[in-house]
Scaffold this active site. Sequence first.
Site, mmCIF file in Angstrom:
data_model
loop_
_atom_site.group_PDB
_atom_site.id
_atom_site.type_symbol
_atom_site.label_atom_id
_atom_site.label_comp_id
_atom_site.label_asym_id
_atom_site.label_seq_id
_atom_site.Cartn_x
_atom_site.Cartn_y
_atom_site.Cartn_z
ATOM 1 N N ASP A 62 -3.951 -0.652 2.135
ATOM 2 C CA ASP A 62 -3.504 -0.722 3.519
ATOM 3 C C ASP A 62 -4.028 0.502 4.265
ATOM 4 O O ASP A 62 -4.572 1.424 3.661
ATOM 5 C CB ASP A 62 -1.980 -0.841 3.620
ATOM 6 C CG ASP A 62 -1.236 0.398 3.139
ATOM 7 O OD1 ASP A 62 -1.824 1.185 2.356
ATOM 8 O OD2 ASP A 62 -0.072 0.571 3.526
ATOM 9 N N TYR A 64 -4.554 4.039 6.385
ATOM 10 C CA TYR A 64 -3.930 5.362 6.344
ATOM 11 C C TYR A 64 -2.766 5.372 7.331
ATOM 12 O O TYR A 64 -2.839 4.780 8.414
ATOM 13 C CB TYR A 64 -4.935 6.445 6.729
ATOM 14 C CG TYR A 64 -6.082 6.611 5.754
ATOM 15 C CD1 TYR A 64 -5.866 7.042 4.447
ATOM 16 C CD2 TYR A 64 -7.400 6.364 6.143
ATOM 17 C CE1 TYR A 64 -6.913 7.220 3.560
ATOM 18 C CE2 TYR A 64 -8.460 6.534 5.266
ATOM 19 C CZ TYR A 64 -8.214 6.962 3.979
ATOM 20 O OH TYR A 64 -9.254 7.128 3.105
ATOM 21 N N PHE A 75 -10.597 2.962 3.672
ATOM 22 C CA PHE A 75 -11.019 4.294 3.211
ATOM 23 C C PHE A 75 -11.620 5.165 4.308
ATOM 24 O O PHE A 75 -11.916 6.326 4.079
ATOM 25 C CB PHE A 75 -12.004 4.197 2.028
ATOM 26 C CG PHE A 75 -11.395 3.622 0.792
ATOM 27 C CD1 PHE A 75 -10.600 4.394 -0.037
ATOM 28 C CD2 PHE A 75 -11.592 2.286 0.454
ATOM 29 C CE1 PHE A 75 -10.008 3.852 -1.169
ATOM 30 C CE2 PHE A 75 -11.015 1.734 -0.680
ATOM 31 C CZ PHE A 75 -10.223 2.517 -1.501
ATOM 32 N N HIS A 184 -8.892 3.970 -9.260
ATOM 33 C CA HIS A 184 -8.899 4.305 -7.835
ATOM 34 C C HIS A 184 -9.455 5.718 -7.635
ATOM 35 O O HIS A 184 -9.288 6.584 -8.500
ATOM 36 C CB HIS A 184 -7.469 4.214 -7.300
ATOM 37 C CG HIS A 184 -7.371 4.173 -5.822
ATOM 38 N ND1 HIS A 184 -7.371 5.307 -5.036
ATOM 39 C CD2 HIS A 184 -7.265 3.123 -4.965
ATOM 40 C CE1 HIS A 184 -7.269 4.961 -3.765
ATOM 41 N NE2 HIS A 184 -7.202 3.640 -3.690
#
Length: 219
Positions: A62, A64, A75, A184
């Site tokens: 989702d 920031y 990202f 991740h």
Amino acid sequence: MIGNSWDEKLKVIWNSPGFAKFWNIIEEEYTTRTIFPPKENIFECLKLTPYENVKVVIVGQDPYHGEGEAHGLSFSVQKGIKLPPSLQNIYKEIYDDLGIEEPNCGDLTSWAKEGVLLLNSSLTVVKDQPNSHQKLGWNRLTDYIIKLLNEKEEPIVFILWGNFAKSKKEFITNPKHLVLTSSHPSPFSARYGFFGSHPFSKTNQFLEKNGIEPINWQL
């Protein structure tokens, strides 16, 4: 909604009673709470990367949730914003993989224009509350987008970082496509498989092998 080929691809969603009800909820959230990204940027990833241009998909969870960060691309942060730790690690891996020096800017718009769909599973979030919109129903749209991309005749690369992104692998059944997975890039997990995974060079090698112009990862 988008202004390009995605509108035709997603018309079954746009025209559904369920989406109309869902969109009313999103509108209400923007009216009563502080929501990111700015409303005009909710579908930025689709606006910048039309369906026919998609070569690569990088799946995020989702947006920031900090002030001024999110602008509709997974990202990515807006220009002038401090680089988040996950993005710093992505840049470190690009340097180790391709020798590209770490940029000062966290805006990944140029990747989107190159054909990299920077898709979050949830496209909105409440300020300072990560995953706060996860259960509203965004996944019905974003999972459908992945399924549509799975149908593409042209080979594309799906980059899935972390367990959440890896859960989307079930929608990618077309053997023409390449799926790259690792841990991740967050500071908590990057050293457990993200660093050294070389997703950027592997992506370009696959694209070139299939006669497709590689991605310019330089920012």
